[in-house]
Design an enzyme around this catalytic site. Structure first.
Site, PDB file in Angstrom:
ATOM      1  N   LYS A  52       0.975  -1.058  -0.135  1.00  0.00           N
ATOM      2  CA  LYS A  52       0.405   0.306  -0.176  1.00  0.00           C
ATOM      3  C   LYS A  52       1.319   1.447   0.171  1.00  0.00           C
ATOM      4  CE  LYS A  52      -4.109  -2.647   2.197  1.00  0.00           C
ATOM      5  NZ  LYS A  52      -4.684  -2.842   3.341  1.00  0.00           N
ATOM      6  N   GLN A  96      -4.447  -1.187   9.967  1.00  0.00           N
ATOM      7  CA  GLN A  96      -3.954  -3.013   9.182  1.00  0.00           C
ATOM      8  C   GLN A  96      -4.673  -4.203   9.814  1.00  0.00           C
ATOM      9  OE1 GLN A  96      -3.145  -3.484   6.036  1.00  0.00           O
ATOM     10  NE2 GLN A  96      -3.997  -5.463   6.618  1.00  0.00           N
ATOM     11  N   ASP A 119     -11.190   2.964   4.591  1.00  0.00           N
ATOM     12  CA  ASP A 119     -11.731   1.627   4.050  1.00  0.00           C
ATOM     13  C   ASP A 119     -12.705   1.950   4.175  1.00  0.00           C
ATOM     14  OD1 ASP A 119      -9.689  -0.197   4.174  1.00  0.00           O
ATOM     15  OD2 ASP A 119      -8.870  -0.643   6.579  1.00  0.00           O
TER      16      ASP A 119
END
Length: 295
Positions: A52, A96, A119
């Site tokens: 990422k 994460q 997210d």
């Protein structure tokens, strides 16, 4: 002939569009920033985060990475999230998963500023999605939508079956498919581990999205002729002494029935990462009240 949908190619086009957005924002004195937070020693998590960060560098997004000791108290992670919420140079915050057992995942999600929740897991953003007014669409379901669009598949009026009811994929995917916006308006069924006769549902579907996390459990005889199959599953299995990645769909038999199908790897995975970049530049544009054309 069955079309094998190239997620890498579609994702590359989106990343190019994101880079253009970054240029436009930079011209307006806005530098999009994405913060990734890792509280794990798991090699897979470390790899995901590094990928990422690399994606950010390639499109011009400022990548900020913070590591928290997996043995540290949960409060240390909460404090890290609070600091990133308050940092004006950070437009997206991603913690994460998975997290250590002593950390309440839901509390972490709730602490992220909804305007930086790229997210789209925060309850406010989930509620906005369900209400039909999303600030951000969750990355994987949105990626599936964009794959269908790139393949020329309009779900409107079609029968869609989502296999899996997770908060991350199954539930938001169903909301996007039956929603009123473009890429929706399908008659949508959600199946799961308690569904009786799963094949009865999948055989009548025009579009099947497999997201249950069970290796190769959807086979060709469970599909209708000409169905479009999107395989979200990523499962590592041992085969002939080697470790390999497979999806939730048994590819060879499904490919013989489907009109289009995503491979694993190379299907949905690249799209999830591309849509994270998309959400980050959208967050930066919203924060600065700058109008840029999103890809």
């Amino acid at each position: 002939m069955t079309e094998v949908i190239d997620g890498n190619a579609v994702a590359a086009g989106i990343r190019e569009g994101v880079a253009d957005c970054v240029d436009a924002l930079t011209g307006a004195d806005v530098k999009p920033g994405l913060a990734t937070v890792l509280m794990s020693a798991d090699p897979a998590s470390e790899t995901y985060v590094s990928m990422k960060q690399r994606d950010c560098e390639e499109v011009g997004i400022e990548g900020i990475h913070v590591e928290v000791d997996p043995d540290a108290p949960a409060e240390e992670l909460y404090a890290t999230v609070d600091e990133l919420n308050d940092d004006p140079s950070v437009h997206g915050v991603l913690v994460q998963l998975p997290l250590p057992e002593h950390v309440d995942k839901r509390e972490v999600v709730r602490r992220i500023d909804p305007a930086k929740d790229v997210d789209a897991f925060h309850p406010e953003n989930v509620g906005r999605l369900v209400a039909g007014d999303p600030r951000f669409k969750p990355c994987t379901p949105h990626g599936v939508q964009r794959l269908l669009e790139a393949t020329g598949v309009d779900p409107e009026g079609k029968e869609a079956v989502v296999v899996g009811r997770s908060d991350i994929v199954g539930k938001p995917m169903a909301n996007l498919l039956f929603g009123r916006d473009e890429g929706g308006n399908a008659t949508t069924t959600v199946c799961h581990s308690r569904t009786d006769d799963l094949a009865e549902h999948t055989r009548r579907a025009d579009v099947v999205v497999a997201a249950a996390g069970v290796p190769e459990f959807i086979t060709g005889d469970m599909l209708s002729e000409g169905a479009v199959v999107v395989d979200v599953g990523v499962n590592r299995v041992e085969r002939d002494g080697d470790s390999t990645l497979v999806g939730d769909v048994e590819f060879e038999s499904a490919e013989r029935k489907a009109s289009a199908i995503t491979p694993v790897p190379g299907g949905v995975g690249p799209m999830t990462r591309a849509m994270l970049l998309y959400n980050t530049v959208k967050a930066a544009a919203l924060d600065a009240d700058v109008d840029v054309p999103l890809p």
